[in-house]
Design an enzyme around this catalytic site. Structure first.
Site, PDB file in Angstrom:
ATOM      1  N   GLU A  43      -2.257  -6.613   7.881  1.00 38.27           N
ATOM      2  CA  GLU A  43      -1.017  -6.446   8.628  1.00 38.27           C
ATOM      3  C   GLU A  43      -1.117  -7.219   9.946  1.00 38.27           C
ATOM      4  OE1 GLU A  43       2.067  -6.052   9.417  1.00 38.27           O
ATOM      5  OE2 GLU A  43       2.329  -3.991   8.721  1.00 38.27           O
ATOM      6  N   HIS A  52       0.827  -1.211   0.000  1.00 33.97           N
ATOM      7  CA  HIS A  52       0.000   0.000   0.000  1.00 33.97           C
ATOM      8  C   HIS A  52       0.859   1.258   0.000  1.00 33.97           C
ATOM      9  CE1 HIS A  52       0.866   1.037   4.191  1.00 33.97           C
ATOM     10  NE2 HIS A  52       0.726  -0.244   4.485  1.00 33.97           N
TER      11      HIS A  52
END
Length: 239
Positions: free
Chosen positions: A167, A76
């Site tokens: 994550e 990202h």
């Protein structure tokens, strides 16, 4: 696939050890993206199988030619929390202008955006930072910096959101400066909760171990490979 940092590192390791149908894996990577190729060798399904049936490989059948399952991994874009040196984990933060700009650069490359190089599947984490990056890269949204027409920007890509690509959950440290230890972040979080009586602060964020992350990413990789093999067998049977 657009994933968070820890998920990408985990995938890079898992792709070498996952036990399902992987052979002759080649990897090339840099700081921002990774390309993984897995040569998959299995057997031709029985000719008596139904057209839409998902096939289960059998060692008694003739062997199919190998096919490649190539993974393109994109991290990202930069977030405001990254700039502020805050631990994100499974918390979230908007992309910065720099993060958006990098996503637009990727979106302009037909070997990345899914237009020149057609993808079988596209995935992203359900966290906003990964989802927004994926949507920009794949041409699923336009913004004030996009000089293409809406028609030119249309994408046929079906983006699949999967929480297994998140994550690593970092518990009490999420939202606090990276310099704080876990104990220091826990104390700061409890102190803040006592002062403002915020329910969100009173609830401690989830903490995951590396093994927890491995388990969920392993599950994603296993299902991905199984579905690729099933699709391959189905397409071969219809020829």
């Amino acid at each position: 696939m657009v994933a968070d940092g820890t998920s990408m590192k985990t995938i890079r390791q898992l792709i070498f050890i996952t036990s399902i149908y992987l052979f002759n894996i080649v990897m090339a990577s840099d700081d921002t993206s990774t390309q993984v190729e897995a040569e998959i060798v299995e057997t031709v399904p029985s000719s008596s199988a139904q057209p839409n049936q998902k096939f289960i490989p059998s060692t008694t059948e003739a062997t199919l030619s190998p096919f490649l399952l190539r993974l393109h991994l994109i991290r990202h874009g930069e977030t405001e929390a990254n700039v502020q040196n805050l631990v994100l984990g499974q918390g979230d933060s908007p992309l910065t202008e720099r993060g958006l700009a990098v996503a637009r650069i990727a979106a302009a490359d037909n070997n990345i955006n899914g237009k020149g190089l057609k993808y079988w599947r596209t995935y992203c984490s359900d966290l906003y930072r990964a989802h927004r990056t994926a949507r920009i890269v794949l041409g699923l949204e336009m913004d004030r910096h996009d000089d293409r027409s809406e028609e030119d920007n249309l994408s046929e890509v079906d983006l699949i959101v999967d929480a297994r690509l998140r994550e690593l959950a970092k518990g009490a440290r999420e939202g606090f400066d990276k310099s704080l230890t876990y104990d220091e972040a826990t104390a700061a979080r409890l102190d803040r909760a006592q002062n403002d009586q915020s329910k969100s602060e009173m609830q401690m964020p989830i903490l995951e171990s590396i093994d927890d992350a491995w388990d969920r990413v392993q599950s994603w990789i296993d299902s991905l490979i199984e579905e690729a093999i099933a699709d391959y067998y189905t397409s071969q049977s219809l020829r």
